[in-house]
Design an enzyme around this catalytic site. Structure first.
Site, short mmCIF file in Angstrom:
data_model
loop_
_atom_site.label_atom_id
_atom_site.label_comp_id
_atom_site.label_asym_id
_atom_site.label_seq_id
_atom_site.Cartn_x
_atom_site.Cartn_y
_atom_site.Cartn_z
N TYR A 1 -6.98 6.14 4.17
CA TYR A 1 -7.13 5.14 3.03
C TYR A 1 -6.16 4.11 3.45
O TYR A 1 -6.85 2.88 3.45
CB TYR A 1 -6.71 5.90 1.73
CG TYR A 1 -6.40 4.76 0.87
CD1 TYR A 1 -7.38 4.37 0.17
CD2 TYR A 1 -5.31 4.45 0.21
CE1 TYR A 1 -7.49 3.23 -1.03
CE2 TYR A 1 -5.05 3.31 -0.56
CZ TYR A 1 -6.08 2.73 -1.30
OH TYR A 1 -6.12 1.85 -2.23
N ASP B 1 -10.22 6.46 -1.59
CA ASP B 1 -9.11 7.27 -2.43
C ASP B 1 -9.63 7.93 -3.73
O ASP B 1 -10.80 7.85 -3.95
CB ASP B 1 -7.90 6.27 -2.73
CG ASP B 1 -8.29 5.34 -3.76
OD1 ASP B 1 -9.52 5.14 -4.21
OD2 ASP B 1 -7.49 4.67 -4.24
N GLU C 1 0.72 -1.25 0.15
CA GLU C 1 -0.10 -0.05 0.09
C GLU C 1 0.73 1.20 0.02
O GLU C 1 0.60 2.28 -0.59
CB GLU C 1 -1.18 0.15 1.25
CG GLU C 1 -2.01 -1.02 0.97
CD GLU C 1 -2.90 -0.60 -0.24
OE1 GLU C 1 -3.04 0.52 -0.56
OE2 GLU C 1 -3.53 -1.80 -0.66
#
Ligand code: SF4
Length: 350
Positions: free
Chosen positions: A117, A135, A34
């Site tokens: 997020y 997002d 991520e």
């Protein structure tokens, strides 16, 4: 399960890309992916993810690494604060959490470099916690499907889209729902030319029905771009050169570059050699100019950099020229140091 969730999850099962971080529940690997994907496309980030996961298979391995090694491995990916935060956070997890990745959303959110997020992605993918990911991809999809014209980059928009995303979240199936909505936004409801004709949501999509697909989502602000003019001084004294570890709050912190003279505009050779910055950098009779490069244009999100590389042959040891923050190295060893993409491009073109 609501219809929206049902449709995107079913689409996801047949259309998802097979990505290595999707086949794990290991929060460390999910976090790593991520962070890499925060400002990077999947195809560009993939090799970095694989390199990091191989070199540092656990958070403890990463915590023990030398910062220069981490930065070198990150070289070329840009947005280097991500690498610095990754390293700092790995040490915190290693010490405070004894190497076990925290599982509570609030704890994950408190980690450096982790925003709402990313925290929602880790909490749901690794621990099945019911937090919706929001997002740019999700904002765009929701704005189109529900015909919402609130600017996605306004605080009102952020609130509205976040609340809608949480309402739509299938709480018993948070990991699948979140993966599906992200993938759907990225692959199906793309910013330009989305695949509306074959879209499973087209019967409920307001933008499609009202022909607003190219209008939504609405954005409030335009990003301001600043032009900068870099003159890199590539010194050479008997096969040695000088490099500088960047510190402070400017771009590329902790990466290495050549001694830099920044000017307010692009200087001709004459203007540059006559400038007080250059004159105070090196005495007149202590060097000769070997070559001056073309202008390299390098674009960052808020800056456009125009860089020229001045190759200078010196007649005195470099230690007598450079300041405290620079170090003298053998020219051939430059590849051992983590440098910004701009410098890499210049070195590759030599
Ligand atoms: S119909 Fe088009 S705009 Fe609407 S969700 Fe599908 S791809 Fe996006």
């Amino acid at each position: 399960m609501n219809l929206f969730s049902k449709k995107i999850i079913s689409w996801f099962h047949t259309n998802k890309r097979d990505l290595p971080w999707r086949n794990t529940k290991d929060a460390y690997l999910i976090w790593l992916s991520e962070i890499i994907l925060q400002q990077t496309r999947v195809d560009q980030g993939m090799s970095y993810y694989l390199k990091f996961a191989k070199t540092f298979p656990t958070v403890k391995h990463l915590a023990k690494a030398d910062n220069d090694e981490v930065m070198k491995l990150w070289q070329g990916l840009g947005y280097y604060s991500r690498a610095r935060n990754l390293h700092t956070t790995s040490k915190i997890i290693s010490q405070k959490y004894k190497g076990k990745f925290p599982s509570e959303y609030s704890e994950i959110l408190a980690l450096k470099g982790v925003g709402e997020y990313t925290a929602a992605a880790i909490a749901s993918f690794a621990f099945d916690k019911p937090h919706a990911v929001v997002d740019g991809n999700v904002f765009r999809l929701l704005s189109r499907v529900f015909g919402i014209e609130t600017p996605i980059d306004s605080s009102q928009g952020k609130k509205e889209f976040t609340s809608l995303a949480n309402e739509l979240l299938d709480k018993k199936n948070a990991a699948a729902h979140n993966q599906a909505i992200m993938e759907f936004g990225a692959m199906q409801c793309k910013p330009v030319s989305p695949y509306c004709g074959v879209c499973p949501l087209n019967t409920m999509c307001v933008a499609y029905e009202k022909k607003l697909v190219s209008v939504l989502p609405v954005k409030e602000k335009k990003t301001k771009v600043r032009n900068r003019y870099f003159n890199y001084v590539v010194l050479n004294y008997k096969g040695t050169t000088a490099i500088n570890k960047r510190t402070g709050k400017d771009i590329w912190t902790n990466l290495y570059d050549f001694p830099l003279i920044e000017t307010k505009k692009e200087f001709s050779e004459e203007e540059f050699l006559g400038s007080k910055e250059w004159k105070s950098f090196i005495e007149k009779n202590k060097y000769s100019i070997k070559s001056v490069s073309k202008v390299y244009k390098h674009i960052l999100s808020h800056q456009k950099i125009y860089a020229r590389f001045w190759e200078i042959v010196c007649t005195i040891p470099l230690e007598k020229i450079i300041g405290d923050t620079a170090i003298v190295i053998k020219q051939k060893d430059i590849h051992q140091y983590a440098v910004p993409r701009l410098i890499e491009n210049y070195l590759e073109g030599k």
